[in-house]
Design a protein around this motif. Structure first.
Motif, PDB file in Angstrom:
ATOM      1  N   VAL A  89      61.308  33.624  56.791  1.00  0.00           N
ATOM      2  CA  VAL A  89      60.913  33.268  55.440  1.00  0.00           C
ATOM      3  C   VAL A  89      60.616  34.232  54.490  1.00  0.00           C
ATOM      4  N   PRO A  90      60.827  33.662  53.160  1.00  0.00           N
ATOM      5  CA  PRO A  90      60.637  34.803  52.241  1.00  0.00           C
ATOM      6  C   PRO A  90      59.146  35.177  52.030  1.00  0.00           C
ATOM      7  N   LEU A  91      58.799  36.249  51.457  1.00  0.00           N
ATOM      8  CA  LEU A  91      57.472  36.744  51.830  1.00  0.00           C
ATOM      9  C   LEU A  91      57.101  36.889  49.885  1.00  0.00           C
ATOM     10  N   ILE A  92      56.152  36.145  49.716  1.00  0.00           N
ATOM     11  CA  ILE A  92      55.637  36.121  47.997  1.00  0.00           C
ATOM     12  C   ILE A  92      54.200  36.628  47.994  1.00  0.00           C
ATOM     13  N   GLY A  93      54.240  37.779  47.223  1.00  0.00           N
ATOM     14  CA  GLY A  93      53.044  38.019  46.954  1.00  0.00           C
ATOM     15  C   GLY A  93      52.197  37.136  45.830  1.00  0.00           C
ATOM     16  N   PHE A  94      50.871  37.613  45.599  1.00  0.00           N
ATOM     17  CA  PHE A  94      50.023  36.690  44.709  1.00  0.00           C
ATOM     18  C   PHE A  94      49.016  37.506  44.104  1.00  0.00           C
ATOM     19  N   SER A  95      48.338  36.928  43.034  1.00  0.00           N
ATOM     20  CA  SER A  95      47.272  37.445  42.676  1.00  0.00           C
ATOM     21  C   SER A  95      46.642  36.277  41.703  1.00  0.00           C
ATOM     22  N   GLY A  96      45.343  36.285  41.434  1.00  0.00           N
ATOM     23  CA  GLY A  96      44.772  35.707  40.127  1.00  0.00           C
ATOM     24  C   GLY A  96      45.049  36.433  38.910  1.00  0.00           C
ATOM     25  N   SER A  97      45.209  35.596  37.623  1.00  0.00           N
ATOM     26  CA  SER A  97      45.552  36.377  36.522  1.00  0.00           C
ATOM     27  C   SER A  97      44.020  37.032  36.190  1.00  0.00           C
ATOM     28  N   PRO A  98      44.034  37.818  35.082  1.00  0.00           N
ATOM     29  CA  PRO A  98      42.832  38.775  34.839  1.00  0.00           C
ATOM     30  C   PRO A  98      41.773  37.801  34.250  1.00  0.00           C
ATOM     31  N   TRP A  99      42.146  36.705  33.416  1.00  0.00           N
ATOM     32  CA  TRP A  99      41.134  35.686  33.023  1.00  0.00           C
ATOM     33  C   TRP A  99      40.783  34.921  34.190  1.00  0.00           C
ATOM     34  N   THR A 100      41.355  34.337  35.309  1.00  0.00           N
ATOM     35  CA  THR A 100      40.934  33.541  36.205  1.00  0.00           C
ATOM     36  C   THR A 100      40.001  34.548  37.071  1.00  0.00           C
ATOM     37  N   LEU A 101      40.376  35.682  37.141  1.00  0.00           N
ATOM     38  CA  LEU A 101      39.345  36.535  38.116  1.00  0.00           C
ATOM     39  C   LEU A 101      38.170  37.082  37.165  1.00  0.00           C
ATOM     40  N   ALA A 102      38.284  36.916  35.953  1.00  0.00           N
ATOM     41  CA  ALA A 102      37.172  37.214  34.968  1.00  0.00           C
ATOM     42  C   ALA A 102      35.993  36.102  35.293  1.00  0.00           C
ATOM     43  N   CYS A 103      36.713  34.792  35.247  1.00  0.00           N
ATOM     44  CA  CYS A 103      35.905  33.582  35.345  1.00  0.00           C
ATOM     45  C   CYS A 103      34.999  33.568  36.559  1.00  0.00           C
ATOM     46  N   TYR A 104      35.677  34.078  37.845  1.00  0.00           N
ATOM     47  CA  TYR A 104      34.953  34.117  38.862  1.00  0.00           C
ATOM     48  C   TYR A 104      33.790  35.337  39.049  1.00  0.00           C
ATOM     49  N   MET A 105      34.316  36.372  38.411  1.00  0.00           N
ATOM     50  CA  MET A 105      33.383  37.614  38.575  1.00  0.00           C
ATOM     51  C   MET A 105      32.341  37.264  37.355  1.00  0.00           C
ATOM     52  N   VAL A 106      32.200  36.646  36.354  1.00  0.00           N
ATOM     53  CA  VAL A 106      31.097  36.285  35.200  1.00  0.00           C
ATOM     54  C   VAL A 106      30.387  35.046  35.994  1.00  0.00           C
ATOM     55  N   GLU A 107      30.874  34.161  36.376  1.00  0.00           N
ATOM     56  CA  GLU A 107      30.266  32.915  36.908  1.00  0.00           C
ATOM     57  C   GLU A 107      29.776  32.991  38.314  1.00  0.00           C
ATOM     58  N   GLY A 108      30.166  33.928  39.138  1.00  0.00           N
ATOM     59  CA  GLY A 108      29.751  34.317  40.544  1.00  0.00           C
ATOM     60  C   GLY A 108      30.482  33.232  41.430  1.00  0.00           C
ATOM     61  N   GLY A 109      31.594  32.246  40.903  1.00  0.00           N
ATOM     62  CA  GLY A 109      31.902  31.208  41.634  1.00  0.00           C
ATOM     63  C   GLY A 109      32.845  30.365  40.978  1.00  0.00           C
ATOM     64  N   GLY A 110      33.034  29.179  41.378  1.00  0.00           N
ATOM     65  CA  GLY A 110      33.750  28.122  40.580  1.00  0.00           C
ATOM     66  C   GLY A 110      32.703  27.585  39.527  1.00  0.00           C
ATOM     67  N   SER A 111      33.317  26.730  38.542  1.00  0.00           N
ATOM     68  CA  SER A 111      32.381  26.286  37.757  1.00  0.00           C
ATOM     69  C   SER A 111      33.011  24.932  37.195  1.00  0.00           C
TER      70      SER A 111
END
Length: 242
Positions: free
Chosen positions: A21-43
């Motif tokens: 199978v193909p191997l796909i790397g991934f990450s959250g975007s800078p903004w999405t990561l900032a949301c979790y960092m500041v909110e402490g979770g989902g919102s």
């Protein structure tokens, strides 16, 4: 040490899956990561992080720039370890207003893409970007240097193809909740997605996918129906287009 851990883990997975199978790397975007960092979770409304954005844009830009550098390094480490494509998930970009999105999300995804390795050992490494709720900004997403743009289930694939399909490949966009329906309905909905994009043509690519993440409660047999239908219908469409 953390990047080395990522490198070792991806290398191990690549070895185990080599040729299957193909191997796909991934990450959250800078903004999405900032949301979790500041909110402490989902919102439900991202009140805290958006209040910071408007009240202290200087601080938010500092966080996003730091995140962009980290995301680029993280994805490049995955490429070094054997990832054959990478994807940036901007899950919460659609929570932003027009104008604000471009400044605080899109621009930092562009920064990440500009820092990525686009070739490894002579092989092209495609980059995919995805903003959930980002149908309004398809043309702008298609212009940040990525090879493909993911779309959620609110986007009409035929219209998206007409708008940006000559610039980038499209990825998507079945509603994940379709997988809780019966086999016959799953097959019908998968076929609709493929037919919406239309027959393949040179310079216009489509990667079938869900419009966002799969639920942990999804029956495995429903995924089997999905995959088998994609194979069957897409092969028939390619045969007709030949």
């Amino acid at each position: 040490e953390e990047l080395q851990y990522v490198f070792d883990a991806v290398t191990r997975i690549r070895t185990e899956l080599q040729g299957r199978v193909p191997l796909i790397g991934f990450s959250g975007s800078p903004w999405t990561l900032a949301c979790y960092m500041v909110e402490g979770g989902g919102s439900d409304d991202f009140r805290t992080v958006k209040a910071m954005l408007y009240d202290r844009p200087d601080l938010m830009h500092h966080i996003l720039k730091t995140n962009a550098q980290a995301v680029a390094s993280y994805l490049n480490a995955q490429i070094d370890a054997g990832a054959q494509a990478v994807m940036i998930f901007d899950t919460w970009g659609g929570a932003l207003a027009d104008g604000v999105y471009q400044q605080f999300s899109l621009s930092y995804m562009r920064e990440v893409v500009s820092q990525l390795q686009h070739e490894k050992d002579g092989v092209r490494i495609p980059a995919i970007v995805f903003t959930k709720g980002g149908g309004l900004w398809l043309e702008e997403l298609a212009d940040i240097g990525a090879d493909a743009v993911g779309v959620d289930w609110t986007v009409n694939l035929a219209k998206a193809r007409a708008l940006v399909g000559h610039k980038v490949a499209l990825q998507g966009n079945l509603d994940p909740n379709v997988l809780f329906a019966g086999p016959q309905q799953i097959r019908a909905e998968v076929t609709k997605v493929l037919e919406s994009f239309g027959k393949p043509a040179a310079g216009s690519g489509h990667v079938f996918n869900l419009g966002h993440g799969i639920s942990q409660y999804t029956p495995p047999e429903a995924v089997t129906v999905l995959v088998e239908t994609v194979h069957e219908v897409s092969r028939a469409m390619r045969s007709d287009a030949a």
